[in-house]
Design a protein around this motif. Structure first.
Motif, PDB file in Angstrom:
ATOM      1  N   ASP A 442      65.267   3.813  -4.262  1.00 48.63           N
ATOM      2  CA  ASP A 442      66.608   4.338  -3.965  1.00 48.63           C
ATOM      3  C   ASP A 442      67.574   3.222  -3.594  1.00 48.63           C
ATOM      4  O   ASP A 442      68.722   3.217  -4.027  1.00 48.63           O
ATOM      5  CB  ASP A 442      66.530   5.333  -2.802  1.00 48.63           C
ATOM      6  CG  ASP A 442      65.926   6.667  -3.211  1.00 48.63           C
ATOM      7  OD1 ASP A 442      65.737   6.888  -4.419  1.00 48.63           O
ATOM      8  OD2 ASP A 442      65.651   7.488  -2.320  1.00 48.63           O
ATOM      9  N   ARG A 445      68.308   0.984  -6.602  1.00 53.96           N
ATOM     10  CA  ARG A 445      68.637   1.773  -7.788  1.00 53.96           C
ATOM     11  C   ARG A 445      69.832   1.253  -8.625  1.00 53.96           C
ATOM     12  O   ARG A 445      69.703   1.143  -9.851  1.00 53.96           O
ATOM     13  CB  ARG A 445      68.840   3.214  -7.312  1.00 53.96           C
ATOM     14  CG  ARG A 445      69.395   4.186  -8.280  1.00 53.96           C
ATOM     15  CD  ARG A 445      68.453   4.584  -9.368  1.00 53.96           C
ATOM     16  NE  ARG A 445      69.294   5.017 -10.470  1.00 53.96           N
ATOM     17  CZ  ARG A 445      68.982   5.000 -11.743  1.00 53.96           C
ATOM     18  NH1 ARG A 445      67.791   4.613 -12.121  1.00 53.96           N
ATOM     19  NH2 ARG A 445      69.818   5.375 -12.638  1.00 53.96           N
ATOM     20  N   GLU A 480      60.204  11.984  -6.003  1.00 52.50           N
ATOM     21  CA  GLU A 480      61.089  12.114  -7.166  1.00 52.50           C
ATOM     22  C   GLU A 480      61.326  10.779  -7.862  1.00 52.50           C
ATOM     23  O   GLU A 480      62.052  10.716  -8.847  1.00 52.50           O
ATOM     24  CB  GLU A 480      62.428  12.732  -6.738  1.00 52.50           C
ATOM     25  CG  GLU A 480      63.334  11.865  -5.870  1.00 52.50           C
ATOM     26  CD  GLU A 480      63.068  11.953  -4.373  1.00 52.50           C
ATOM     27  OE1 GLU A 480      61.883  11.923  -3.981  1.00 52.50           O
ATOM     28  OE2 GLU A 480      64.042  12.019  -3.597  1.00 52.50           O
ATOM     29  N   HIS A 481      60.703   9.714  -7.386  1.00 48.10           N
ATOM     30  CA  HIS A 481      61.098   8.385  -7.872  1.00 48.10           C
ATOM     31  C   HIS A 481      60.508   8.015  -9.225  1.00 48.10           C
ATOM     32  O   HIS A 481      61.098   7.235  -9.966  1.00 48.10           O
ATOM     33  CB  HIS A 481      60.799   7.343  -6.791  1.00 48.10           C
ATOM     34  CG  HIS A 481      61.537   7.654  -5.522  1.00 48.10           C
ATOM     35  ND1 HIS A 481      61.059   8.554  -4.612  1.00 48.10           N
ATOM     36  CD2 HIS A 481      62.755   7.263  -5.091  1.00 48.10           C
ATOM     37  CE1 HIS A 481      61.941   8.681  -3.626  1.00 48.10           C
ATOM     38  NE2 HIS A 481      62.985   7.919  -3.896  1.00 48.10           N
ATOM     39  N   ILE A 484      62.960   9.637 -11.477  1.00 48.49           N
ATOM     40  CA  ILE A 484      64.218   8.882 -11.489  1.00 48.49           C
ATOM     41  C   ILE A 484      64.121   7.692 -12.435  1.00 48.49           C
ATOM     42  O   ILE A 484      65.003   7.462 -13.262  1.00 48.49           O
ATOM     43  CB  ILE A 484      64.567   8.421 -10.057  1.00 48.49           C
ATOM     44  CG1 ILE A 484      65.025   9.617  -9.228  1.00 48.49           C
ATOM     45  CG2 ILE A 484      65.621   7.303 -10.066  1.00 48.49           C
ATOM     46  CD1 ILE A 484      65.244   9.314  -7.753  1.00 48.49           C
ATOM     47  N   THR A 488      65.809   7.072 -16.635  1.00 50.98           N
ATOM     48  CA  THR A 488      66.689   5.962 -16.969  1.00 50.98           C
ATOM     49  C   THR A 488      66.320   5.393 -18.333  1.00 50.98           C
ATOM     50  O   THR A 488      65.170   5.001 -18.543  1.00 50.98           O
ATOM     51  CB  THR A 488      66.557   4.875 -15.882  1.00 50.98           C
ATOM     52  OG1 THR A 488      66.749   5.506 -14.607  1.00 50.98           O
ATOM     53  CG2 THR A 488      67.607   3.788 -16.060  1.00 50.98           C
TER      54      THR A 488
ATOM     55  N   ASP B 442      74.107   6.385  -7.678  1.00 49.30           N
ATOM     56  CA  ASP B 442      73.127   5.317  -7.479  1.00 49.30           C
ATOM     57  C   ASP B 442      73.339   4.595  -6.160  1.00 49.30           C
ATOM     58  O   ASP B 442      72.388   4.307  -5.436  1.00 49.30           O
ATOM     59  CB  ASP B 442      73.223   4.302  -8.616  1.00 49.30           C
ATOM     60  CG  ASP B 442      72.617   4.812  -9.908  1.00 49.30           C
ATOM     61  OD1 ASP B 442      71.954   5.863  -9.884  1.00 49.30           O
ATOM     62  OD2 ASP B 442      72.810   4.155 -10.947  1.00 49.30           O
ATOM     63  N   ARG B 445      72.556   6.901  -3.198  1.00 49.14           N
ATOM     64  CA  ARG B 445      71.292   7.593  -3.366  1.00 49.14           C
ATOM     65  C   ARG B 445      70.388   7.650  -2.111  1.00 49.14           C
ATOM     66  O   ARG B 445      69.862   8.720  -1.788  1.00 49.14           O
ATOM     67  CB  ARG B 445      70.594   6.938  -4.570  1.00 49.14           C
ATOM     68  CG  ARG B 445      69.173   7.244  -4.791  1.00 49.14           C
ATOM     69  CD  ARG B 445      68.937   8.633  -5.350  1.00 49.14           C
ATOM     70  NE  ARG B 445      67.596   8.992  -4.957  1.00 49.14           N
ATOM     71  CZ  ARG B 445      67.127  10.209  -4.800  1.00 49.14           C
ATOM     72  NH1 ARG B 445      67.876  11.242  -5.050  1.00 49.14           N
ATOM     73  NH2 ARG B 445      65.913  10.423  -4.405  1.00 49.14           N
ATOM     74  N   GLU B 480      71.731   9.679 -16.569  1.00 49.05           N
ATOM     75  CA  GLU B 480      70.489  10.110 -15.914  1.00 49.05           C
ATOM     76  C   GLU B 480      70.732  10.708 -14.526  1.00 49.05           C
ATOM     77  O   GLU B 480      69.781  11.119 -13.863  1.00 49.05           O
ATOM     78  CB  GLU B 480      69.511   8.930 -15.812  1.00 49.05           C
ATOM     79  CG  GLU B 480      69.876   7.819 -14.832  1.00 49.05           C
ATOM     80  CD  GLU B 480      70.792   6.735 -15.406  1.00 49.05           C
ATOM     81  OE1 GLU B 480      71.769   7.107 -16.080  1.00 49.05           O
ATOM     82  OE2 GLU B 480      70.552   5.538 -15.149  1.00 49.05           O
ATOM     83  N   HIS B 481      71.976  10.797 -14.101  1.00 46.09           N
ATOM     84  CA  HIS B 481      72.224  11.132 -12.693  1.00 46.09           C
ATOM     85  C   HIS B 481      72.087  12.608 -12.374  1.00 46.09           C
ATOM     86  O   HIS B 481      71.791  12.972 -11.233  1.00 46.09           O
ATOM     87  CB  HIS B 481      73.569  10.554 -12.263  1.00 46.09           C
ATOM     88  CG  HIS B 481      73.597   9.068 -12.437  1.00 46.09           C
ATOM     89  ND1 HIS B 481      73.871   8.483 -13.652  1.00 46.09           N
ATOM     90  CD2 HIS B 481      73.300   8.059 -11.581  1.00 46.09           C
ATOM     91  CE1 HIS B 481      73.768   7.168 -13.532  1.00 46.09           C
ATOM     92  NE2 HIS B 481      73.416   6.877 -12.292  1.00 46.09           N
ATOM     93  N   ILE B 484      68.447  12.836 -11.842  1.00 44.60           N
ATOM     94  CA  ILE B 484      68.072  12.225 -10.556  1.00 44.60           C
ATOM     95  C   ILE B 484      68.309  13.197  -9.408  1.00 44.60           C
ATOM     96  O   ILE B 484      67.446  13.392  -8.550  1.00 44.60           O
ATOM     97  CB  ILE B 484      68.868  10.916 -10.349  1.00 44.60           C
ATOM     98  CG1 ILE B 484      68.332   9.842 -11.293  1.00 44.60           C
ATOM     99  CG2 ILE B 484      68.842  10.464  -8.892  1.00 44.60           C
ATOM    100  CD1 ILE B 484      69.145   8.557 -11.308  1.00 44.60           C
ATOM    101  N   THR B 488      65.390  15.726  -6.982  1.00 42.32           N
ATOM    102  CA  THR B 488      65.288  15.638  -5.526  1.00 42.32           C
ATOM    103  C   THR B 488      65.127  17.023  -4.916  1.00 42.32           C
ATOM    104  O   THR B 488      65.954  17.902  -5.160  1.00 42.32           O
ATOM    105  CB  THR B 488      66.556  14.961  -4.970  1.00 42.32           C
ATOM    106  OG1 THR B 488      66.775  13.748  -5.696  1.00 42.32           O
ATOM    107  CG2 THR B 488      66.414  14.653  -3.494  1.00 42.32           C
TER     108      THR B 488
END
Lengths: 672, 672
Positions: A442, A445, A480-481, A484, A488, B442, B445, B480-481, B484, B488
């Motif tokens: 995070d 990021r 969630e990483h 994430i 990308t 980002d 985040r 991708e946000h 992301i 979460t």
């Protein structure tokens, strides 16, 4: 500002600087968008830098020993494009300037390193450029220590705006640079007191010179429109052992009706005001037209470095053949030939000895054999060296007193670390990797995204990659990483199951030319699952059959990392009950996706029940469970659907139901 | 350190502080993990703060006018747990201390605000606490301006370590606090010169006092083990108009064999050393045992504020009934009753007038009617006010000279903004929202994750949510946000299609008690798609049938935000060709997932071709396309699978194939 006075005092300088301003006005006007004010405000600084100091050869933008120029305030991209066009860059032509911000142009809204060779880095997200530049400067120091001053001896110049300096990452960057005494790093602060919302004072009252001094920098304060002061400041900065910040008091959108206003920060497109500004400059040629004498003066600047460059080539040719070979190999980003054999030998040894290791420790085992044969690796950690297992015995610590050190104590600066790593990769001559906890993806990021966008092969070593981290609790437990990083584009996310897969993942990461890697590694010990040696890098296929069904194949368990051994245990139980079960290890979804359909179909045939097992959220898994010939009523997932908790790891896997028992139960229920 | 001298000089203080150290040693020993050194080093500061200054009533941890104590160095959680247990907190009992870091205990590895009422915030990810505290202090100022000093008048105290101060977010926090002159914010820096990798000097040489002064803070430097100096420093800090940083020179793991070492930073579990440390302290009781006199001295501290609290209650009761009602309503986090009617009226008006608006402008329209009836909203932007449309006419700007201002110019500090918002929400009495570009999710985040984990209803207003941003290019174009944020847990991601859905989304966000919201809003204009007024909040269902098939239903188009109008246009074409097409608008996947299966089945029945349309990556979509009765051979996705590009928006949608034409073609090809 009294433009006449400026013009009269330094007429030749004024002509050159005005070319930047005029091109900026014309390009923004044509695009009807963009940022005019910054290039207009910093034109004088850039002109003096290019004319008197910057070591470069416009005909060879990739000359390894050039000075680097980083436009951290990337929205002012027309400053860079103007400089490149004016000095005769082969790619940023007048046509490109005319097509500023248009489809297919190399002159994108913000500078993109992959569009033209002379663009050092991609900027726009504020603060990234100044943080990249720390990496550029570190790479220069390391390479200089390795190859000598005759081959590597250049500066890194940065233009940063108020936005860059307000972003937290700038603090990480400047304190790291201050501690490491990166004397060849020189930052110009475009001190124009304007941001988008209004004067800087509206949101900030920081004494920037004092702040930089507190971080160990030399600070020089100048009038950013006075070429003599600019020249003197750069001259002074170049001799400093500390990094230097040159605070340039400037007027945004100099000479335009919007000068010194936040309107001036944006797109100045009013035609009358544009004409009035050019008149005030004494600039009488048409749009996009630079008087021939001024253009040729700029081109002379562009070719000023050609002789330096030629001499450098001679010096390079005087190195021993081995040194030259090393330099050229490393510069090209090629891994050494013996990397493959080294990795294979380690794999063989591991498949035989079958240690139980956390994959973070596996990673250290790999680095122990890789670092000695790859002098270009440059490791580090954001203050978790012992936890990330990133430091091997042969790496000294990079410090002012040891420029040969190849390990960086980045401090508690995940974001600055990641951005510095990108800068190193862009600089070339080094291959950076750096560690933190997976959860702190995070923090890193924004820079991790840019690694992907910029196509640089930074390696992010992310340990403690699940609830397996245990007692530190949900603030430190990623769930969630993985999703994430997988969301990308252009990112390889490796979650190896054991030391063999970890070695394979490292081989891929260290031979990558254009894709960054995320290494998702466990804190907790894992058994070796690749107990039969294979020469082939199976991880390169993204997923593969680790254990085939013995009884009639009814179930396919797909797992990654620490859950591969859970899948194997579940398979044992299912097979014992006559339920044929295949285990697919899937260390890299992106690479599996890139395989042809024949291979994917072989690994994931239609028919059997499919269960994905990963101690993380399901997002990203459905394409393997429901897609690729899967069916919803025969698919299940064993993983997390909430944040974790603080308790010993084994108890957490029980609590959240990520166990062989739960997998077996799920398989049976799906078999009906 | 000469412990005897310390002990002799202030025997009563010593006893109390030693209780913290001894409990910490015992708890970490029992857990066999945790961080011993920090609580042991800062025990003296915490003791003086609690004994002499902190306004609190241990029997009423939610008293709105209490001082706030934020342990930014969250790994030192035993400091906080010890203080709570010793002062008589009802939840953090001795049993909890004994169960430090165990399953189900309130004494998690890092303090979790949702586990016990007296834990103000969740810390551990470094720098978050100090950044939260800026929000706490802002909320106090705003609430004081609204309700008067008799009702709101308290301080925010923070303990931050070297790690907090190295994180970039700390710079954003302290410069914002300095600019806003948050005089009631007092930060103790635990200056022990130790991090996990070694002495701080290994990675940092920052002059922290100079840095804080440069940011507009008062700095007081003291010996952190001298209770008189601590007391005097706090007294002085409390009278300052600037925020204060008290630099406390301390010894990590004071009195233990690991004192002043990085080993002392971690878990000190060696039994002999533990006994030796206790002996050196003159502490002779058994594990977890606090001598009765010392415990009762601590309990007296815990009840010291009871009379203050009682007087405060009297003062509150003296307010007008309306004021009391407002205070209590806002404090409870309840939205005003008339919010619903206000939203409905706006929806009706919009459905009738059918404006074409970017949803960022829609959001402004909503805020224009909401802000006047919700005095608790506290808006802001990270220097993109005009772009995020976050400021409405009635909100003044929050500044030292205008504490009634309800709009904050956060500066270019997305991370600091998000963390401050979390602090405001935790403080209570305000409802924060703040804007930036979606791509800079980002930067924010780490704090956005914590909002979800902490269960606070911060509202993140993320505009320019796709390639529709246009010329600024891929650095500013999120792809991708959405994935992301959706990955979460406990986060509502709203992507409204028009002003009506935007109003519905805001209603949900502003009535949320435990879930943060991400508003994904367009830069570009969108038609009104909800042309028929409905009283009901359809967004609350997550997804709903916006346009039913007219011909026989063969296709379902599922879209969000700007792509809903693309779906409607595709439907027009398909219906014209006799292909019955339903359009489902899906403004919030999380809320749709929470619906019962009957409703979900009604919206997404088995059978028809399904196409998801969203200008973002596919990740997260497969569960609606392949799952929920979908089938892979009848499902498609229209979206992004790479980063964007720099060009005008309409050209980008063409280039990346996110158009009605592409949707129609995909539908036909899937129909076969």
């Amino acid at each position: 500002m009294d433009l006449t006075a400026l013009r009269t005092a330094h007429p030749e300088h004024w002509g050159k600087a005005t070319a930047i301003r005029a091109l900026t006005l014309d390009a923004v006007h044509a695009a009807n968008s963009g940022h005019s004010g910054m290039p207009m405000g910093m034109a004088d600084v850039a002109t003096v830098l290019y004319e008197k100091h910057l070591k470069f050869d416009a005909s060879a933008p990739e000359w390894p020993d050039r000075d680097r120029f980083i436009l951290s305030a990337g929205h002012g991209s027309m400053l860079l494009y103007s400089l490149l066009y004016l000095t005769g860059d082969a790619e940023i032509t007048l046509d490109q300037i005319r097509n500023f911000r248009q489809m297919g142009a190399k002159t994108a809204g913000h500078p993109e390193n992959f569009l033209a060779r002379a663009i050092e880095t991609t900027t726009g997200p504020l603060g990234q450029g100044i943080a990249n530049s720390v990496g550029f400067a570190i790479a220069e120091e390391v390479q200089r220590a390795q190859f000598g001053k005759k081959i590597v001896d250049h500066h890194t110049y940065v233009i940063a705006g108020d936005g860059c300096l307000m972003e937290g990452i700038s603090q990480e960057a400047i304190t790291l640079a201050g501690r490491l005494r990166l004397g060849k790093l020189i930052v110009f602060w475009d001190n124009n007191n304007i941001t988008i919302d209004g004067p800087v004072d509206i949101s900030d009252a920081t004494d920037q010179p004092a702040r930089f001094r507190a971080a160990g920098w030399q600070v020089i304060e100048i009038d950013g429109h006075n070429p003599e002061e600019i020249d003197a400041a750069i001259t002074k900065a170049k001799t400093s052992k500390k990094p230097s910040m040159i605070a340039c008091k400037t007027h945004i959108a100099l000479g335009h009706a919007a000068q010194d206003t936040s309107k001036g920060h944006g797109a100045l497109t009013n035609p009358e005001q544009l004409i009035a500004a050019k008149e005030a400059y004494g600039w009488s040629t048409g749009p996009f037209e630079v008087p021939a004498d001024i253009k040729s003066a700029w081109e002379a600047i562009g070719s000023r470095g050609a002789s330096d460059h030629a001499e450098w080539k001679t010096r390079l040719a005087e190195l021993s053949e081995r040194k030259q070979g090393d330099f050229n190999r490393i510069q090209s980003g090629e891994a050494p030939k013996r990397l493959q054999a080294t990795i294979r030998a380690l794999k063989k040894q591991i498949s035989e000895s079958q240690p139980k290791l956390a994959t973070r420790a596996s990673s250290e085992r790999v680095l122990e054999v890789v670092n000695p044969i790859m002098p270009e690796t440059l490791g580090g950690s954001a203050d978790l060296t012992g936890s990330n297992n990133t430091k091997t015995g042969d790496l000294g610590v990079f410090l002012p007193e040891n420029r040969k050190g190849r390990y960086i104590h980045y401090g508690i600066r995940e974001h600055g670390m990641a951005a510095a790593m990108n800068g190193m990769a862009l600089h070339g001559g080094v291959r950076p990797y750096g560690g933190t906890f997976m959860c702190f993806t995070d923090y890193a990021r924004p820079a991790m995204r840019l690694a992907a966008l910029m196509q640089v092969p930074s390696v992010f070593v992310m340990t403690h990659d699940s609830i397996g981290l245990g007692e530190d609790g949900p603030t430190h437990q990623p769930v969630e990483h993985l999703a994430i990083s997988r969301a990308t584009p252009n990112t390889w996310v490796f979650r190896p199951a054991d030391t063999v897969e970890t070695a394979e993942a490292w081989e891929l990461a260290l031979t990558s030319q254009k894709t960054p890697s995320v290494m998702s590694l466990t804190r907790q010990g894992l058994p070796t699952v690749r107990t039969k040696h294979s020469q082939k890098n199976l991880t390169a296929q993204g997923a593969y059959i680790l254990a085939e069904a013995e009884a009639k194949r009814q179930v396919i368990l797909i797992a990654t990392g620490s859950e591969v051994s859970v899948a194997l245990a579940a398979r044992d139980t299912l097979e014992a009950e006559g339920i044929g079960t295949r285990v697919v290890s899937m260390p890299c979804m992106e690479l599996f996706e890139a395989q042809d359909e024949t291979y994917r179909r072989r690994v994931l045939p239609a028919g059997p029940v499919r269960i994905g097992i990963e101690a993380a959220v399901r997002q990203g898994w459905d394409r393997w469970l429901l897609g690729e010939r899967g069916r919803a009523n025969k698919a299940g997932f064993i993983g997390m659907d909430s944040f974790g908790a603080s308790a010993p790891a084994e108890e957490l896997f029980e609590k959240f139901g990520i166990t062989a028992e739960a997998t077996v139960a799920k398989a049976k229920s799906l078999l009906g």
